[in-house]
Write a protein that holds these residues in place. Structure first.
Motif, mmCIF file in Angstrom:
data_model
loop_
_atom_site.group_PDB
_atom_site.id
_atom_site.type_symbol
_atom_site.label_atom_id
_atom_site.label_comp_id
_atom_site.label_asym_id
_atom_site.label_seq_id
_atom_site.Cartn_x
_atom_site.Cartn_y
_atom_site.Cartn_z
ATOM 1 N N ARG A 161 -13.690 -0.235 -2.801
ATOM 2 C CA ARG A 161 -14.192 -1.018 -1.667
ATOM 3 C C ARG A 161 -13.073 -1.779 -0.970
ATOM 4 N NH1 ARG A 161 -18.094 -0.924 -5.487
ATOM 5 N NH2 ARG A 161 -17.297 -2.730 -6.631
ATOM 6 N N THR A 162 -11.860 -1.596 -1.439
ATOM 7 C CA THR A 162 -10.671 -2.195 -0.821
ATOM 8 C C THR A 162 -9.616 -1.098 -0.684
ATOM 9 O OG1 THR A 162 -9.852 -2.836 -3.016
ATOM 10 C CG2 THR A 162 -11.126 -4.487 -1.788
ATOM 11 N N PRO A 163 -8.599 -1.299 0.161
ATOM 12 C CA PRO A 163 -7.571 -0.261 0.309
ATOM 13 C C PRO A 163 -6.927 0.092 -1.025
ATOM 14 C CG PRO A 163 -7.367 -1.895 2.051
ATOM 15 C CD PRO A 163 -8.386 -2.430 1.093
ATOM 16 N N VAL A 164 -6.727 1.383 -1.246
ATOM 17 C CA VAL A 164 -6.149 1.855 -2.503
ATOM 18 C C VAL A 164 -4.627 1.897 -2.392
ATOM 19 C CG1 VAL A 164 -5.966 3.816 -4.080
ATOM 20 C CG2 VAL A 164 -8.184 3.176 -3.138
ATOM 21 N N THR A 165 -3.968 1.311 -3.369
ATOM 22 C CA THR A 165 -2.511 1.380 -3.499
ATOM 23 C C THR A 165 -2.184 1.742 -4.938
ATOM 24 O OG1 THR A 165 -2.281 -0.955 -4.122
ATOM 25 C CG2 THR A 165 -2.206 -0.431 -1.739
ATOM 26 N N ILE A 166 -0.963 2.155 -5.155
ATOM 27 C CA ILE A 166 -0.518 2.427 -6.531
ATOM 28 C C ILE A 166 -0.634 1.160 -7.358
ATOM 29 C CG2 ILE A 166 1.435 3.133 -7.962
ATOM 30 C CD1 ILE A 166 0.195 5.389 -6.245
ATOM 31 N N GLU A 167 -0.289 0.034 -6.767
ATOM 32 C CA GLU A 167 -0.343 -1.242 -7.493
ATOM 33 C C GLU A 167 -1.764 -1.607 -7.885
ATOM 34 O OE1 GLU A 167 3.399 -0.752 -5.519
ATOM 35 O OE2 GLU A 167 1.373 -0.663 -4.683
ATOM 36 N N ALA A 168 -2.735 -1.368 -6.995
ATOM 37 C CA ALA A 168 -4.130 -1.677 -7.310
ATOM 38 C C ALA A 168 -4.643 -0.802 -8.453
ATOM 39 C CB ALA A 168 -5.004 -1.493 -6.072
ATOM 40 N N LEU A 169 -4.276 0.478 -8.440
ATOM 41 C CA LEU A 169 -4.684 1.365 -9.523
ATOM 42 C C LEU A 169 -4.046 0.939 -10.844
ATOM 43 C CD1 LEU A 169 -4.473 4.822 -7.693
ATOM 44 C CD2 LEU A 169 -6.511 3.433 -8.128
ATOM 45 N N ALA A 170 -2.787 0.502 -10.775
ATOM 46 C CA ALA A 170 -2.116 0.026 -11.990
ATOM 47 C C ALA A 170 -2.779 -1.240 -12.519
ATOM 48 C CB ALA A 170 -0.635 -0.229 -11.698
ATOM 49 N N GLU A 171 -3.191 -2.130 -11.634
ATOM 50 C CA GLU A 171 -3.885 -3.347 -12.070
ATOM 51 C C GLU A 171 -5.193 -2.998 -12.787
ATOM 52 O OE1 GLU A 171 -4.302 -5.645 -8.529
ATOM 53 O OE2 GLU A 171 -2.144 -6.069 -8.387
ATOM 54 N N GLY A 177 -12.679 9.426 -1.703
ATOM 55 C CA GLY A 177 -11.834 9.126 -2.848
ATOM 56 C C GLY A 177 -10.479 9.791 -2.737
ATOM 57 N N TYR A 178 -10.482 11.055 -2.294
ATOM 58 C CA TYR A 178 -9.220 11.778 -2.120
ATOM 59 C C TYR A 178 -8.408 11.172 -0.977
ATOM 60 C CZ TYR A 178 -6.044 15.796 -2.266
ATOM 61 O OH TYR A 178 -4.936 16.602 -2.401
ATOM 62 N N ALA A 179 -9.071 10.880 0.141
ATOM 63 C CA ALA A 179 -8.368 10.310 1.293
ATOM 64 C C ALA A 179 -7.740 8.962 0.945
ATOM 65 C CB ALA A 179 -9.329 10.162 2.466
ATOM 66 N N ALA A 180 -8.449 8.153 0.155
ATOM 67 C CA ALA A 180 -7.899 6.859 -0.251
ATOM 68 C C ALA A 180 -6.676 7.035 -1.132
ATOM 69 C CB ALA A 180 -8.968 6.046 -0.983
ATOM 70 N N GLY A 181 -6.677 8.090 -1.967
ATOM 71 C CA GLY A 181 -5.490 8.396 -2.752
ATOM 72 C C GLY A 181 -4.324 8.800 -1.869
ATOM 73 N N CYS A 182 -4.612 9.542 -0.788
ATOM 74 C CA CYS A 182 -3.563 9.886 0.183
ATOM 75 C C CYS A 182 -2.978 8.628 0.816
ATOM 76 C CB CYS A 182 -4.127 10.800 1.262
ATOM 77 S SG CYS A 182 -4.634 12.427 0.689
ATOM 78 N N ASP A 183 -3.843 7.658 1.127
ATOM 79 C CA ASP A 183 -3.356 6.384 1.667
ATOM 80 C C ASP A 183 -2.344 5.750 0.724
ATOM 81 O OD1 ASP A 183 -5.124 6.620 3.818
ATOM 82 O OD2 ASP A 183 -6.648 5.338 2.903
ATOM 83 N N ALA A 184 -2.663 5.770 -0.579
ATOM 84 C CA ALA A 184 -1.777 5.178 -1.574
ATOM 85 C C ALA A 184 -0.455 5.924 -1.652
ATOM 86 C CB ALA A 184 -2.459 5.153 -2.940
ATOM 87 N N LEU A 185 -0.519 7.256 -1.590
ATOM 88 C CA LEU A 185 0.707 8.052 -1.695
ATOM 89 C C LEU A 185 1.590 7.912 -0.458
ATOM 90 C CD1 LEU A 185 -0.789 11.226 -3.385
ATOM 91 C CD2 LEU A 185 0.902 9.663 -4.373
ATOM 92 N N ALA A 186 0.993 7.593 0.670
ATOM 93 C CA ALA A 186 1.778 7.424 1.899
ATOM 94 C C ALA A 186 2.728 6.233 1.811
ATOM 95 C CB ALA A 186 0.852 7.268 3.097
#
Length: 258
Positions: A64-74, A177-186
């Motif tokens: 429900r919030t922007p996905v980042t690598i840091e957020a996934l790690a948290e 879900g996939y698109a949000a992962g793309c956002d994180a990888l960008a």
């Protein structure tokens, strides 16, 4: 099991005994914890194998919030806290490798070993990931699915049982879900964590990987002091099934090292 973490319901598959050394496995974009089936089968007899689903993947909530690598790690750090896991071996593939770097950078004294498969240290193509996210949101994940699968495994593996399984995994993936992962990888950039990765580190990449080519894997290994680097012969981006023996041996060699 399901655990509420950072206002999201996160699914995690647990295998083996909690009395054994913990091994945390982080999956790739567009898959789920099930992508580690061959590794779970090999290691759950001797390890407590912990396989989370990232937000928007598997049975976990869409973010429900922007996905980042840091957020996934948290999320992973909070999950391990909820499970009462102190020290653990850690491995990740693709985006899971980036998340693993971030987790290890945050918890360098708790990560016993770090194994990174088909991953990189900084976004290789920021605009491509932005464009891909936009296309998926406009046309759905099915519009790029065949191209994604062709990068995951070699052509001869497409009609094998695990090749069809990966296709089903991708077909059931949420487009958002996939698109949000793309956002994180960008915007991914794990370079600030590299100096803190003082545990034994191994980086392995498929010989035929076009998504994160061997040169990207070598650059990742070179950025981490003492990291070892290896090529997985005949493998594409997801070698976990197709070259399971090599993947398992790579994990085993680092985990068993005194």
């Amino acid at each position: 099991m399901f655990i509420s973490i950072n206002d999201h319901n996160i699914h995690v598959a647990l295998h083996g005994s909690a009395d054994d050394p913990a091994l945390v496995l982080l999956h790739s974009l567009g898959t789920s914890h099930d992508v580690w089936q061959e590794q779970v089968r090999a290691f759950s007899r001797t390890h407590y194998v912990i396989c989370p689903d990232f937000r928007g993947h598997g049975l976990s909530d869409l973010s429900r919030t922007p996905v980042t690598i840091e957020a996934l790690a948290e999320d992973i750090v909070a999950l391990l806290r909820e499970l009462g896991v102190d020290r653990f071996h850690l491995a990740g593939i693709s985006i899971g490798g980036l998340v693993a770097q971030c987790v290890a950078g945050a918890l360098p004294d708790r990560v016993r070993t770090l194994t990174l498969f088909d991953s990189n240290i900084v976004s290789l193509a920021p605009q491509m990931w932005k464009d891909r996210a936009a296309k998926i949101r406009a046309d759905g994940l099915a519009s790029i699915a065949s191209g994604v699968l062709a990068r995951w495994i070699t052509p001869q593996a497409l009609e094998t049982p695990f090749g069809r399984g990966l296709a089903t995994m991708l077909a059931r993936m949420s487009s958002e879900g996939y698109a949000a992962g793309c956002d994180a990888l960008a915007i991914a950039d794990c370079r600030p964590h590299a100096a803190r990765l003082t545990m034994p580190v191994s980086v392995a990449v498929g010989e035929l990987d076009e998504a994160t080519p061997p040169a990207a894997g070598k650059a990742l290994a070179d950025a981490i002091a003492g990291a070892r680097f290896s090529i997985i012969p005949g493998a594409a981006h997801i070698p976990l099934f197709e070259q399971a023996a090599v993947v398992n041996n790579t994990l085993e060699a680092l985990i068993r090292e005194p």
